[in-house]
Design a protein around this motif. Structure first.
Motif, PDB file in Angstrom:
ATOM      1  N   THR A   3       0.809  -1.220   0.000  1.00 16.86           N
ATOM      2  CA  THR A   3       0.000   0.000   0.000  1.00 16.86           C
ATOM      3  C   THR A   3       0.838   1.264   0.000  1.00 16.86           C
ATOM      4  OG1 THR A   3      -0.168   0.028   2.427  1.00 16.86           O
ATOM      5  CG2 THR A   3      -1.852  -1.195   1.218  1.00 16.86           C
ATOM      6  N   ASN A  23      -6.077   4.155  -2.780  1.00 15.31           N
ATOM      7  CA  ASN A  23      -5.966   2.878  -3.486  1.00 15.31           C
ATOM      8  C   ASN A  23      -5.523   1.760  -2.546  1.00 15.31           C
ATOM      9  OD1 ASN A  23      -6.709   3.922  -6.011  1.00 15.31           O
ATOM     10  ND2 ASN A  23      -4.620   4.546  -6.471  1.00 15.31           N
ATOM     11  N   GLY A  24      -4.619   2.081  -1.617  1.00  8.92           N
ATOM     12  CA  GLY A  24      -4.178   1.083  -0.650  1.00  8.92           C
ATOM     13  C   GLY A  24      -5.319   0.613   0.237  1.00  8.92           C
ATOM     14  N   ALA A  58      -1.599   0.955   7.511  1.00 12.78           N
ATOM     15  CA  ALA A  58      -1.746   1.607   6.211  1.00 12.78           C
ATOM     16  C   ALA A  58      -1.821   3.122   6.369  1.00 12.78           C
ATOM     17  CB  ALA A  58      -3.007   1.086   5.514  1.00 12.78           C
TER      18      ALA A  58
END
Length: 505
Positions: A44, A51-52, A335
């Motif tokens: 990610t 998007n991750g 993330a």
């Protein structure tokens, strides 16, 4: 709208692909949604936050849902949250109704996921707005309450408390930062490791070790099986599924989804508790409880809507309070950390486009899960036959590469991966709880900051009891969770003694 501009083909592709990969992980006994997220977490960094998150949310939803495949076809839960699915799903498969049972579980998973997503959309912003008013006192008590809830719902309360405290202790290794009220000196660092542990253990290698490498070590201990034979996988093509099976099950669906969502909101409880509570309630309120455990569709409906109700519920405390609802959402903090974004009461108001994309990503992941599993379940079911002696080396390689590259090629992060991978395996031997440990590790530094800042501001610990009515309510909840745990523990012990009376010598 800004968030519409972020709906790119790449985002859709990553979310759908993540869902399919998550289903495959969940379909293979021994692999879990948490492991899928842990292994793919380093990817990610190059994808960006939105998007991750699309990839990780797809892995989360798919991994939880995929567990029903081996649970029904083989009687082996693919994930801990699908334990109760085996009770009625496998008996149906044994009498040739495997495909019917699978599709009942798939539809139930979809309903549970959508209802929990609705709860996330409605409650997280409200809770975040309320949490903005919290002072350091309330923030510390929220974390304290989260830790007591995890301990209370652990298999052993004392071991749960010890696991959480141990996580906090290890999180404090390193330099006591001046900005956090410290003195700038090193603390709790073993002699000879000062060079590597000045800033403590890096979060992401710890997570990958505990949830990736530890799972491989556990499998390797008993010998890695070659996988199931294709002849063992009997989908039961002649059994026809009809939506009429859900007639009269609306209350079961809504109640089980609600239970799963509520359990998800409680920090660190996990999907197995969600499915067990949902299944137990469905059996209790059923007109035919004697059918449960013998291939009753209502049992599959309760279990799968309950464990998928967890997905949205677990994101509520994460995005509104900065407290992960389960071990998988704890990985999502990684993330955000990679992208320099802090979750908590201000996250939704400061990042409205990202919040909207997360809601859309969860919706897309649930739809992708339903379509992929409903129409391609015959092919996805073959995932249970993938040989683990081929699969595990690939996963191990991804874990090592991910740990090494997260912080731009620091070899000590690979050693951190190995240390906590072995420690995660050892925890199962010592009956320690991984979820309280990792959430204590994540929340420990924040708890320390809030505690120190409170004492600096007010100079007395009595302020924790008298600051506001919110503090009083939180203390009541803390006492209630501990008292409830003691009561449940004693009742379980009493029931066990009744069921297995000691034999006279």
């Amino acid at each position: 709208m800004e968030f519409l501009d972020q709906i790119t083909p790449l985002f859709v592709l990553l979310t759908v692909s993540g869902t399919v990969v998550g289903i495959i992980f969940g379909s293979i006994p021994g692999l879990t949604a948490t492991m899928a997220v842990a292994v793919c977490l380093p990817l990610t960094y190059s994808l960006g936050l939105v998007n991750g998150l699309g990839l990780l949310l797809g892995l989360y939803v798919g991994g939880i849902s995929g567990g029903l495949v081996p649970a029904i076809l083989l009687g082996i839960p693919g994930t801990p949250s699908s334990i109760t699915t085996t009770f009625d799903g496998h008996p149906m498969a044994q009498r040739g109704e495997g495909e019917k049972a699978l599709k009942i579980g798939i539809v139930s998973s979809f309903v549970g996921g959508i209802l929990s997503l609705l709860a996330l959309f409605l409650f997280a912003p409200v809770l975040a707005d309320f949490a903005i008013k919290f002072s350091y006192v309330e923030k510390f008590l929220i974390i304290f309450f989260a830790l007591t809830v995890m301990a209370a719902l652990s298999s052993d309360m004392l071991l749960g408390i010890f696991s959480g405290v141990l996580g906090i202790f290890i999180s404090l290794i390193g330099t006591y930062d001046v900005s956090n009220g410290g003195n700038g000196k090193e603390r709790l660092i073993p002699p000879g490791t000062e060079y590597w542990l000045q800033d403590g253990f890096s979060l992401l290698p710890v997570l990958i070790g505990l949830f990736g490498l530890a799972a491989i070590l556990q499998e390797a201990e008993y010998g890695v099986p070659k996988g199931q034979s294709l002849s063992d996988i009997k989908v039961g093509a002649h059994s026809r599924f009809s939506f009429s099976v859900f007639k009269g099950q609306a209350l079961n669906l809504i109640r089980s989804s609600g239970i799963g969502t509520f359990v998800g909101i409680l920090p660190g409880v996990g999907g197995s508790a969600a499915s067990i509570l949902s299944y137990t309630n469905a059996k209790t309120f059923s007109r035919h409880p004697e059918r449960f455990g013998k291939g009753e569709p209502a049992g599959i409906i309760a279990s799968e809507s309950g464990n998928n109700g967890l997905t949205g519920g677990a994101l509520v405390p994460l995005l509104s309070l900065g407290i992960p609802g389960d071990s998988t959402t704890a990985l999502l903090i990684g993330a955000f950390t990679l992208q320099g974004v802090q979750v908590g009461p201000l996250f939704i108001s400061d990042n409205p486009a990202t919040w909207d994309m997360m809601i859309f990503g969860m919706l897309l992941a649930n739809i992708a899960m339903f379509v992929a599993m409903y129409f391609a379940i015959r092919y996805l079911a073959l995932a249970v036959a993938i040989p683990k002696h081929i699969l595990f080396p690939v996963i191990l390689m991804m874990c090592v590469i991910g740990a090494y590259t997260i912080n731009y090629g620091i070899m000590f992060d690979v050693w951190t991966l190995a240390i906590f991978g072995f420690f995660g395996w050892l925890m199962t031997k010592l009956r320690l709880e991984v979820a309280p440990f990792i959430i204590g590790f994540i929340l420990g530094p924040s708890a320390e900051v809030y505690f120190v800042k409170t004492l600096e501001s007010f100079g007395s610990v009595t302020i924790f009891f008298t600051k506001s009515w919110i503090a009083v309510v939180l203390w009541l909840l803390i006492v209630g969770s501990v008292a409830g745990s003691i009561y449940l523990s004693r009742r379980a012990k009493r029931d066990s003694e009744t069921a297995n009376p000691s034999q006279p010598g």
